[in-house]
Design an enzyme around this catalytic site. Sequence first.
Site, mmCIF file in Angstrom:
data_model
loop_
_atom_site.group_PDB
_atom_site.id
_atom_site.type_symbol
_atom_site.label_atom_id
_atom_site.label_comp_id
_atom_site.label_asym_id
_atom_site.label_seq_id
_atom_site.Cartn_x
_atom_site.Cartn_y
_atom_site.Cartn_z
ATOM 1 N N GLU A 40 30.249 26.724 -9.098
ATOM 2 C CA GLU A 40 30.763 27.612 -8.051
ATOM 3 C C GLU A 40 31.142 28.977 -8.611
ATOM 4 O O GLU A 40 30.909 30.011 -7.972
ATOM 5 C CB GLU A 40 31.953 26.969 -7.337
ATOM 6 N N GLY A 84 27.164 38.507 -16.007
ATOM 7 C CA GLY A 84 28.056 39.584 -15.566
ATOM 8 C C GLY A 84 29.424 39.062 -15.161
ATOM 9 O O GLY A 84 29.723 37.873 -15.253
ATOM 10 N N TYR A 123 38.181 29.769 -1.613
ATOM 11 C CA TYR A 123 36.826 29.231 -1.513
ATOM 12 C C TYR A 123 36.540 28.226 -2.623
ATOM 13 O O TYR A 123 36.094 27.099 -2.374
ATOM 14 C CB TYR A 123 35.775 30.347 -1.551
ATOM 15 N N ASP A 141 32.603 30.920 2.103
ATOM 16 C CA ASP A 141 32.043 32.045 1.347
ATOM 17 C C ASP A 141 31.250 32.931 2.298
ATOM 18 O O ASP A 141 31.295 32.762 3.523
ATOM 19 C CB ASP A 141 31.179 31.529 0.194
ATOM 20 N N CYS A 195 19.908 30.844 7.694
ATOM 21 C CA CYS A 195 20.664 31.953 8.293
ATOM 22 C C CYS A 195 20.931 32.974 7.190
ATOM 23 O O CYS A 195 22.068 33.234 6.800
ATOM 24 C CB CYS A 195 21.966 31.408 8.884
ATOM 25 N N CYS A 206 16.416 26.439 12.430
ATOM 26 C CA CYS A 206 17.865 26.177 12.405
ATOM 27 C C CYS A 206 18.251 25.029 13.336
ATOM 28 O O CYS A 206 17.907 25.049 14.522
ATOM 29 C CB CYS A 206 18.616 27.447 12.802
#
Length: 363
Positions: A40, A84, A123, A141, A195, A206
């Site tokens: 995560e 990063g 989150y 998120d 989405c 969807c």
Amino acid sequence: MQEDNMLEQIVQPLLDWFDQNARILPWREKPEPYRVWVSEIMLQQTRVEAVKPFFERFTEALPDVKALADCPEDSLLKLWEGLGYYNRVRNMQKAAQYMTELYDARMPADYDKLLALPGIGPYTAGAVASIAFEIPVPAVDGNVLRVITRITQNDGDILKQSVKHQVEMELLKIMPEGKSGAFNQSLMELGATVCVPNGAPKCEECPLSGVCLAHQNGKEMDYPKKAQKKPRKIEKKTVLVIRDGSRAAIRKRPAKGLLAGLYELPNLSGWLSQDEVLDWLKQEGLSPIRIRRLSDAKHIFSHIEWHMTGYVVLVEELENDSGKDMLFIEPKRTEEEYPIPAAFSAYTAYLQIRLGQEKYDEK
């Protein structure tokens, strides 16, 4: 409320869709708390496909909380090189050290205790709690915000904490007992693959198009609402590839600030002329022999852009491996041992130094 009823309708279709369409990912195959947490943190602002090799390498080198807590900083940053946002892995190590002291080097099966760890926000705490421990809490998120604001036609600015909190509260009411991890992942997966964040959503694929207000009204691209970001600050830099024969100069960045504690190619503020670079080198106690202009390059951070010009300079060989604040190191050793941020990749290429995942990709 009507909106609550609407969101109740998405639970089973999403779970059924996820059961059939979930991507096979290394952290899903073994959803242990530590592995979920690492994935995560890595996935924040990085694509899934890009994360996979970093995740495999990181968890092989540091397979558990204790190993992460004990890892030397340069080795830790080298493992993270190419991802990063290096403060994230520093905070991970702080959290691992905290867990080693308080929780016997295990992740606590408690949302509030997870939230109290360094570098873990709502989150990430929600993702670990639900996926690893089946605690019925949401994990909201950007993907989830996009899905929910389209379904409900929520006009709120998703960059505002109040809007995110509103969505969290709406989802908390409909968390399915015993399947909270799958439900949270199904929302993330739908946002990542159907989405989608860039371009038109794939509404024909969807499972929720029948209840999505934005789709029904032909306004999918109007959501989510987001305030315009301030333009990034432009910083001009001159990057130097300094060689004394087979070795090249690197130096360590300050312990605080952007890219703190990493190594870099020597660089100066502004776009300097050849004469200005030669003067600076002499002030540093180096004796330049040749200088050649390199291509310009650009690197984009969250709030800053570096617009860089560069020079490669050959200097007289030094008797030792350092000059003032610079180290002169064989490029191969730099590639293996010293963490250098991707911002310098356009210029490390002149030394045939590969950064991050490039080191492991076959040519």
